[in-house]
Each structure stands twice: as structure tokens, then as C-alpha cells.
Design a protein around this motif. Structure first.
Motif: not given
Length: 978
Positions: A654-669
Motif C-alpha cells: 500500500p502507498a502508506d507502506r502499511s502491512a499488506v494483509g489487512g488492506y488486501l482483505i478489506s478491499g477484497l471484502l
């Protein structure tokens, strides 16, 4: 019709004109509250979308308070914030003010500075500023830099400059934002202000900053505006922190402000009638306490109330309890013409009352009533046939198809404030048995009883049972989760940040109620269960399963997702580094030269050449397409770093350099919800059923032992690996007995066993990866991106011992070979700023911190000379661009020399199982003869062959997305073949 309504509504106090102390008059007492839209340009200038958003909501309201506008470039508290920090912003703000005023509403600009609430990512990696160097009491909060006395004076002057610019832009007033724990509140709070100069200390001294800001705002208004310029102050009446602002403190400050040219005060609360958050025994609404306890000067200052105002009755309740004006928030987003709607509600109510009033004779009384209608402009008769006798109450939700029609900017649409209101009927096709279901909810020893009320097609309400005694923290979490579930009509929503366990408990209880209700609905007809049919059933709701579901749905299939755990996300939600791909458009935009062939070679080498070449080439070839697929679905991985075993930056995050996992699941969900894809949690697949050699259905068992059969001819298994199954791990690798695992509890290899019973072949089952950097007491993975950002590893002796960017197996082996069998990862403030995941480690107390290296060594009980020498040598290697000592050639980004310095004690832990069922490049499952098992696909860690003998960091996320998309597409196509 709108003009007529305004004419005849003069009897309702809400719609009567109101005059501020400065002389400016509003046509009514209704105001649009300031709400974050995140819709400005990158530099804080006003966008066209923002202008049209406000224009659409102006007109019927007396005034609009435009969202918080930062007064200095160190002050934006959220992405897409607009600024009033330079004269270059005036022209854009002028367009905004004109759009509001041209429609007939007054325009007020809220101005603020975020202080310690500012994320370094929003201000170029710099540390935020605040009254004192004390981090906010929230997970992952950065430690701010304390403003010097000179800087405090400069900050006050900037508030004055902001008022000048607001005047020049044409605004009718400004609101000083002294709430939401932003800078002005931080100076007044004993929690955030620990200064000993004239700007801190006792309550009187802490009040100096907000009073100085008010004074300079008044001076600027007197210098640049006419006498009719509004200056308001927004405040949070209490802080729950200890020490913190209490109601008496707020009352003291407002009494002081009352004599400094203030035109209104604006309560900042979640509900207009909210009682104290501190004194929980006192149920008196704070507005009533305010009215009762305020002095004579403060009593002359109008009060604005906000929170929970949706219908006319809510606004009337605000006036009845002492507010002079009513601010409306989320209802104005959902209903741009909200004021006209509640005016219509009021008129309809008056009409209904008039129709039911007793009339004794048709004589004089009837003539008078008719005359009254004529005096009202003749509008009542025209409107009588258009309005219902009993107006329907507004529901606070937004139709997911109405964004453009409501002129809601895209960033605001994705913002949590609005996302929680979007109704994506993800369970709209499910048929429930209407009623209320009671579920027990357990959280950290608390036993809480919750009532879930269902209608046949929606979740109507979620409440805590009477008599439940819980703390304020849980109540706040419950209310947020409840709102998200009701808005989405689904329990599968994002957890509340900092309260994940509590959120998941609520979501699980709602899921169980839905499951019980669905079962009752299916068996209502004489006890006969009607089997449900889906084109594709996906077993497993991690990243691979969700991606497969989205792709299958988009290719015309009716899809069901089944997940044995109470929540979705699987291991994906724990992923931290990113997603590897070569030749992406993001790389090209950054000037990174990469090649798929190189990616293939390095992955093959990292996997000890045990990788299946055809699978690996398909993986490499389709990786950039998968990155683009995610971006198309609103999940942008635009920042790029590297992981061990890669020679090029190709790990997308992610652009904010956060962990990819939570960002990915939130977007997919979110995409799953938008497509109304059904999800069943707490439900395991016990058998894939076949007839005549073809898949016919799946047998499911829920957490209460109830079974059901779902008919389908296509099954995708995406259940992950078996790292959390210690017996299975020890069966293939006895030497790993006793190792901790980074995996979630559901990673037990169920999908592999399920497919083996169908005759599926397996591969590479002994290839089990241990990750080198796992904090052992918590089993928490320290992301490879930290080493990719420039961190090093040292032994207990304070010496480097390995090339930190080697593959995971080699780094793990080097740690195990140390006498102590553990090591420390060492990094500095610069690396922390560029890796947002570090904030999670700090919040979990996994990080040891010191201002200088000698002190860090002392805290680690380490030889300080050795540690200092290790850092000197490494920093010299960075300067030379060559690490001769250990051969590190990547991630030599910058020296480790920016205090403070950090360390985390780590050792290897079981992380990934490379082995699994055999698949072909189309994700089809293969039997022991190498033939396709028709109707069955597998994606993600449940399948083997891609990673060989060792997985490269960043390849797992790519694996789940690439083969998840493929499996979904192939399974959907299978529907049309029969």
C-alpha cells in the motif's frame, strides 16, 4: 415546492431565522456539520468534486460548515485534506464559498492543526508536532516533537493568517477546531500538555493557547472582514484519558472565551443527548448540565448541537434540550436535500393534525381555517395531495448505486464514515426466519448477551440484552461494529482498529444468529429442507478464496463462500510484506527496471530449483496482471520495496507502506459485498460429493454440529496450508517439533485432506518454511519489509552474522546456529517511518527503544562496543554501496543513524508450507495419474509446486491472487460447459 415550504413553515422554530451576536442572520437553525471528505488534491487545494459536493447540499440549510482545513503543512490529519496554509489556496476556497453562498446558505470554514494526531506518512515522513513529546494513547501512535516557545507563537500567527485567507475567499465565518484531540485541544489537555512554560502547567496556563488563537482570529476578522464575521469554537466536552479534560474544565475555558468575541460554541459529540463518558453514574445529557451551570456571559453565546440527527424529531429534540442550532452530519451526505425532506415531514405532520382536529360546525371555524391556508400562500392546498398523512422516517443508509447521483466524491465514498452507511445487500438473496435470536458473546472473560433481530431478508437490529453491564470501551466498539453490520447488512465487515478481538466476537455472534435463522427458514415448510444450489462453492475465505469469488461472480456464476472460522481473512490478513510482480506499471512509473525472466530465475533459485517450472512461469507471467486486477478493484499496491532473495524492488504494498494483509482483505471484502456474494462462517466443508465421477455438491457442518448439503458442480478449495497443525508438521518434519507458528488457528490442512479423499495427488509436503524473524512470546511476525527497508540482524554479542537479505531458510539457519538460537533486528527512526508495520510492533510492546546506541545495548544486555562497531561497518557499507563482509547487495538504503534506535528479539517460527495438492496452471486439481479431477480447483497455500523448497517473501500474496483469479474464472466457465 421548496420555496413554498419555506414560506409556510414559519411556525416551526427549526425553520425560523436566527441571528448570531456578530449580526449575521441565518434563514433557519439548520447547519451542515463539518465532515471529512478526503477529497482535496494532493497539495491541499480544493477539487472540482468537492465544490459540486457542497453546492448540492447548500440552499435549504441556514449554513454549511466546511470540513476541517489545515492551517500549516505539518497539520493535515487525514489524506485528501484541504488547506488554508498559503495564499495559493485562496482561489480554490473562494470557488467553494461561492458555490455555497450562491445557493443561499452561509459558508463557514473550520480551521485546525492535527498536532500529534498527524501521521508521518501525510507530511513526508516527518514527526508530527505537539505541545509535548507524548504519543497519543492509541495503537501505533508516533511520538511527536514538542513545539518550542517560538514555534508556539508562530503557530498562533498561522491561525490568524488562516482567518485572513478565509475572509479573502469569501467565507462568512470560521470555526476554530478545538475538538477531536487536535492541536488546540492538545494544548488544553493535561494528558497531552506537560509543558512547564507559559503554555502549560495548571488549567489557566493550558487555556492560554486556545484563548490566544481566538484572540488572533478576532483581530484578523476585525482587520480584514466587516463587523459581521462569525467566529465559532468547536470543543469535545470530555476526555476519557487520565489525566484528561473534564466537563468542568471545558466549562471554564468556554466561560473565558465568552468574553473574547465568540459567536457560538459547537459541542462535538456522537449524540446530541450524550451523557458523561467519565462519570458513568450520571445519565444527565451534557447539554442540560451546560445550560444549568453556565454563567451569564456564556449564556449569551449560541450553542450548536450535533450527533444522531436524522429526522425532524431528532432536530426538534435538540432545540427542546437547550441547543440554539442543530448541525446535521451523515444525513446530509445521504440526503443532499435533507432540510427540504424534514420540512415536508413537518408539513405532513401539521396536515395530519389538522385533518384529525374536531370541527363542530361548518361555519365560522371552517372559514377561518380556509383563510389561514390562503394566508400561508395557498401552498398548503397544493401540497396536501403530495404529502403522506404520516411521513415515513428517514433511514440512514446510502444505496450502493447512487454515488454519482448524490455527487459524493470517490475518496469520501471509500472513507469509513460513508462506507459504514453504504447498503450492499450481501445477504439479500438469503431467506431468514424473522425474529430475534439471542447469542452469548464472550470477550476476555466477559459474558455478554446480545439480541439479533432479523427480517426475512435483512438484519434489522443488534442490541445488548437488558442488564448487561459492560465498560465504556466495549460499548464504543460495539456501537461501531453494530453500525457497520447494519449498514452492510452483513457481519463480514472490517473490525474496529485497536479492538479486533471485541469486533470479531460481535461479528461471530451475528453470524451464528444468521445461521440459525437460515436453517429455520429452510425447514419451515413441513420440515422439508430445500437444498440450495450454487454454480461455484468456494471453501476458504482468505485472500485466494475472496479473489476467486469476485472473479467467478464477474464471469456470471452464482457463488457461495464457506469459511470454518468465525471470521474471514485467513492467513492473508496477517501478511505484512507485500506482493511480488515484475514489469508492472508501478515499477515503470518509478523507473525500476525489472524482467519476468529474472523474477523466474530468482524464485527458482530461492526454491532450490524444486519449483514446478510450468506453474512458476504461469505465476511470473500473470503477476503484473494480478497487480492491475487489484488496482481495478480499488486495491492499489503502488509503493515498492524488496524482500530476501530478490535483486530488484518488486514487492508491491500500500502507498502508506502499511502491512499488506489487512488492506488486501478489506478491499477484497468490499468487492464481495458489492457483488452480493453469500458467505457462511463457522461452517466447515466435511465432504465434496460426486455423482458419476462429477462434482455434485458439498456437505457442510456448522459450529453446532448441524449438517446441510449445498448443490454445486464447481468447487474451489482455498483453505491454506497446515502450519498450525503441529501433528501434521511433525509428521513431515520431526525436527520442527516445538517451534511457534505465525499462522492463524485455522491453518490445519483440512483442504488437503478433503482433496486427498477425492484422489488428489500431493507434492513437496516436507518443504516447510520457517521464517527467521518471529517474536517468540507473541508468535508475531516481524515483516521482511523492515530488513528490506535497511534493518540489520545482530547476535547477543552485538555482531552481524548473516546477509539479512538472503532467503528465509538461510537466514533462519544462521540464527539457529547461534549459541543462543535467537537474534535482534536493529533499525532506526528513518526505517520506522518508512515501514508503517513497525507501529504495530511498538503498540504490542515488542520493541525496545533507546535514544543512543550505548543505551540500547545496555537494555539488550549486549556489548556496546560490538554493537557500535557493527553499525559503523554497516553504515560504511551503505555509503560505499557494497557490503564486503556479508555480501548484501540489496536494501542498502540509508545508514542506521537516525535516533531513536530500536530492537526486536526474534527467532525462527513455522511460517509457510510449500507443499500441497497438485494443480495445473489453470488451478485444476490433479489426481495421482496426473489427470484433472473435473469440477475441482485449488488456489493458494493449499496447493503445492509453485514455491519449491523455499518461498520468497512477497510471493505468497502473489500466489493467492494469481491462482485465486484463475480458479474463479475457470470454475465460472465450467458452469457453461455442462
Amino acid at each position: 415546492m421548496k420555496l413554498g415550504l419555506r414560506k409556510i413553515m414559519t411556525g416551526n422554530p427549526l425553520l425560523q431565522a436566527f441571528r448570531f451576536p456578530c449580526g449575521i442572520e441565518l434563514k433557519n437553525r439548520l447547519i451542515m456539520a463539518p465532515m471529512t471528505t478526503c477529497s482535496g488534491f494532493y497539495d491541499g487545494t480544493v477539487s472540482n468534486e468537492l465544490v459540486e459536493y457542497y453546492r448540492a447540499r447548500a440552499g435549504s440549510l441556514g449554513a454549511i460548515i466546511v470540513e476541517s482545513c489545515f492551517i500549516d503543512n505539518s497539520g493535515p490529519a487525514f489524506p485528501g485534506a484541504i488547506g488554508v496554509d498559503s495564499d495559493s489556496k485562496i482561489s480554490g476556497l473562494a470557488r467553494l464559498a461561492a458555490a455555497i453562498k450562491d445557493k443561499g446558505s452561509r459558508a463557514i470554514l473550520q480551521i485546525y492543526h492535527g498536532g500529534r494526531m498527524v501521521s508521518p506518512a501525510l507530511i513526508g515522513g516527518r514527526s508530527p508536532v505537539a505541545p509535548s513529546a507524548i504519543a497519543a494513547p492509541r495503537e501505533g501512535a508516533p511520538v511527536p516533537v514538542a513545539l518550542t516557545e517560538a514555534q508556539v507563537e508562530e503557530m498562533i500567527a498561522k491561525f490568524g493568517d488562516a482567518v485572513r485567507r478565509a475572509v479573502k475567499a469569501g467565507f462568512d465565518g470560521v470555526e476554530l477546531h478545538g475538538a477531536n484531540t487536535y492541536l488546540i485541544q492538545q494544548f488544553y489537555s493535561p494528558n497531552s500538555n506537560r509543558r512547564s512554560d507559559k503554555w502549560g502547567g495548571n488549567r489557566e496556563k493550558r487555556a492560554a493557547f486556545p484563548l490566544a488563537v481566538l484572540d488572533i482570529a478576532t483581530e484578523a476578522a476585525q482587520s480584514f472582514a466587516d463587523e459581521n464575521f462569525i467566529i465559532g469554537y468547536r470543543f469535545s466536552p470530555e476526555e476519557i484519558e487520565e489525566p484528561g479534560i473534564r466537563f468542568a474544565d471545558s466549562l471554564y475555558l468556554l466561560e473565558e472565551m465568552a468574553g473574547h468575541g465568540l459567536d457560538y460554541v459547537h459541542f462535538s459529540m456522537g449524540h446530541i443527548l450524550r451523557p458523561s463518558l467519565v462519570d458513568r453514574q450520571d445519565k444527565t445529557p451534557l447539554i442540560r448540565k451546560f445550560i444549568k451551570e453556565r454563567g451569564a456571559h456564556l449564556a449569551k453565546i449560541p450553542v450548536i448541537g450535533v450527533g444522531g440527527v436524522v429526522n425532524r424529531q431528532d432536530a426538534e429534540a435538540a432545540l427542546a434540550n437547550g441547543y440554539d442550532l442543530v448541525a446535521v452530519g451523515k444525513a446530509c451526505i445521504a440526503y443532499p436535500d435533507w432540510a427540504d425532506i424534514i420540512s415536508a415531514q413537518d408539513l405532513a405532520g401539521d396536515k395530519a393534525a389538522a385533518e384529525t382536529a374536531p370541527v363542530s360546525t361548518p361555519g365560522k371555524a371552517g372559514e377561518n381555517r380556509a383563510a389561514t391556508a390562503v394566508e400561508a400562500g395557498g401552498e398548503a392546498a397544493d401540497l396536501a395531495g403530495l404529502l403522506p398523512a404520516e411521513p415515513a422516517a428517514l433511514e440512514l443508509y446510502i444505496d450502493s448505486t447512487k454515488r454519482e447521483e448524490l455527487l459524493i466524491p470517490e475518496p469520501l465514498w471509500r472513507f469509513s464514515l460513508v462506507e459504514a452507511m453504504i447498503r450492499d445487500m450481501s445477504v439479500e438473496n438469503a431467506k431468514f426466519h424473522a425474529g430475534t435470536y439471542q447469542e452469548d458473546l464472550s470477550d476476555d472473560g466477559l459474558r455478554i448477551v446480545m439480541n439479533v433481530t432479523l427480517e426475512t431478508d435483512r438484519i434489522k437490529d443488534i442490541t445488548l440484552a437488558a442488564g448487561t453491564d459492560i465498560d465504556e470501551e466495549f460499548t464504543a466498539c460495539f456501537n461501531l461494529v453494530r453500525g457497520r453490520i447494519l449498514a452492510a447488512n452483513s457481519p463480514h465487515i472490517d473490525a474496529v482498529a485497536g479492538a479486533t478481538a471485541q469486533s470479531e466476537a460481535v461479528k461471530q455472534a451475528v453470524s451464528k444468529a444468521l445461521m440459525k435463522s437460515s436453517r429455520e427458514a429452510l425447514s419451515e415448510s413441513g420440515g422439508e429442507v430445500v437444498l440450495q444450489r450454487y454454480d461455484v462453492v468456494i471453501i476458504g475465505a482468505g485472500g485466494a478464496g475472496l479473489a476467486a469469488a469476485i472473479e467467478a461472480k464477474d464471469n456470471g456464476a452464482k457463488v457461495l463462500i464457506v469459511e470454518k472460522m468465525p471470521v474471514v481473512g485467513g492467513n492473508t490478513i496477517k501478511a505484512s510484506a507485500g506482493m511480488n510482480a515484475a514489469e508492472t506499471h508501478f515499477q515503470k512509473a518509478k523507473g525500476i527496471i525489472d524482467h519476468k525472466a529474472l523474477f523466474f530465475q530468482e524464485t527458482m533459485r530461492g526454491g532450490h530449483h524444486k519449483n514446478n517450472p510450468s506453474l512458476l512461469w504461469y505465476f511470473v507471467e500473470h503477476a503484473p496482471e494480478a497487480v492491475a486486477w487489484l488496482e481495478k478493484h480499488g486495491i492499489s499496491l503502488s509503493d515498492i520495496t524488496t524482500t530476501g532473495g530478490m535483486s530488484v524492488d518488486r514487492t508491491h504494498r500500500p502507498a502508506d507502506r502499511s502491512a499488506v494483509g489487512g488492506y488486501l482483505i478489506s478491499g477484497l471484502l468490499k468487492n464481495v459485498h458489492q457483488r452480493h456474494i453469500d458467505i457462511m462462517t463457522n461452517t466447515a466443508a466435511s465432504e465434496i460429493l460426486r455423482e458419476n465421477g462429477k462434482v455434485a455438491g458439498v456437505r457442510l457442518r456448522d459450529s453446532e454440529g448441524e449438517e446441510q448439503i449445498i448443490l454445486t458442480k464447481g468447487v474451489i478449495v482455498a483453505t491454506g496450508g497446515f502450519s498450525a497443525n503441529s501433528r501434521m508438521v511433525e509428521k513431515y518434519r520431526p525436527e520442527l517439533k516445538g517451534f511457534v507458528t505465525t499462522n492463524h488457528a485455522g491453518a490445519t490442512g483440512d483442504g488437503i485432506k478433503l482433496l486427498e479423499r477425492l484422489g488428489a495427488d500431493v507434492v513437496d509436503m516436507k518443504e516447510i518454511q520457517i521464517h527467521p524473524t518471529v517474536e517468540q512470546s507473541s508468535s508475531y511476525l516481524i515483516s521482511e519489509a523492515v530488513r528490506g527497508g535497511g534493518a540489520i540482524l545482530v547476535s547477543q554479542a552485538g555482531k552481524r552474522f548473516v546477509n539479512e537479505m538472503e532467503t528465509r531458510d538461510k537466514v533462519s539457519g544462521a540464527i539457529i546456529d547461534l549459541p543462543e538460537h535467537y537474534a535482534y533486528i536493529i533499525f532506526d527512526e528513518q526505517i520506522r517511518r518508512e515501514n508503517k508495520a513497525v507501529e504495530q510492533y511498538i503498540a504490542r510492546n515488542l520493541v525496545i527503544e533507546a535514544a543512543i546506541i550505548v543505551d540500547l545495548a545496555a537494555r539488550l544486555e549486549m556489548n556496546a562496543d560490538n554493537l557500535e562497531k557493527s553499525l559503523r561497518n554497516y553504515n560504511a557499507a551503505v555509503a560505499a554501496g557494497e557490503d564486503k563482509e556479508f555480501g548484501r547487495i540489496t536494501a542498502l538504503r540509508q545508514p542506521i543513524d537516525k535516533a531513536p534506535f530500536y530492537a526486536v528479539r526474534i527467532a525462527p517460527g513455522i511460517h509457510h508450507t510449500m507443499g500441497g495438492v497438485k494443480i495445473d496452471p489453470d488451478s485444476a486439481v490433479l489426481d495421482k495419474e496426473g489427470d484433472v479431477i473435473e469440477g475441482v480447483w485449488a488456489a493458494g497455500e493449499v496447493a503445492g509446486g509453485v514455491h519449491g523448497g523455499n518461498r520468497i517473501g512477497g510471493n505468497a500474496v502473489a500466489d493467492i491472487i494469481i491462482f485465486g483469479i484463475t480458479a474463479g474464472r475457470q470454475a465460472a466457465a465450467h458452469k457453461f460447459k455442462r
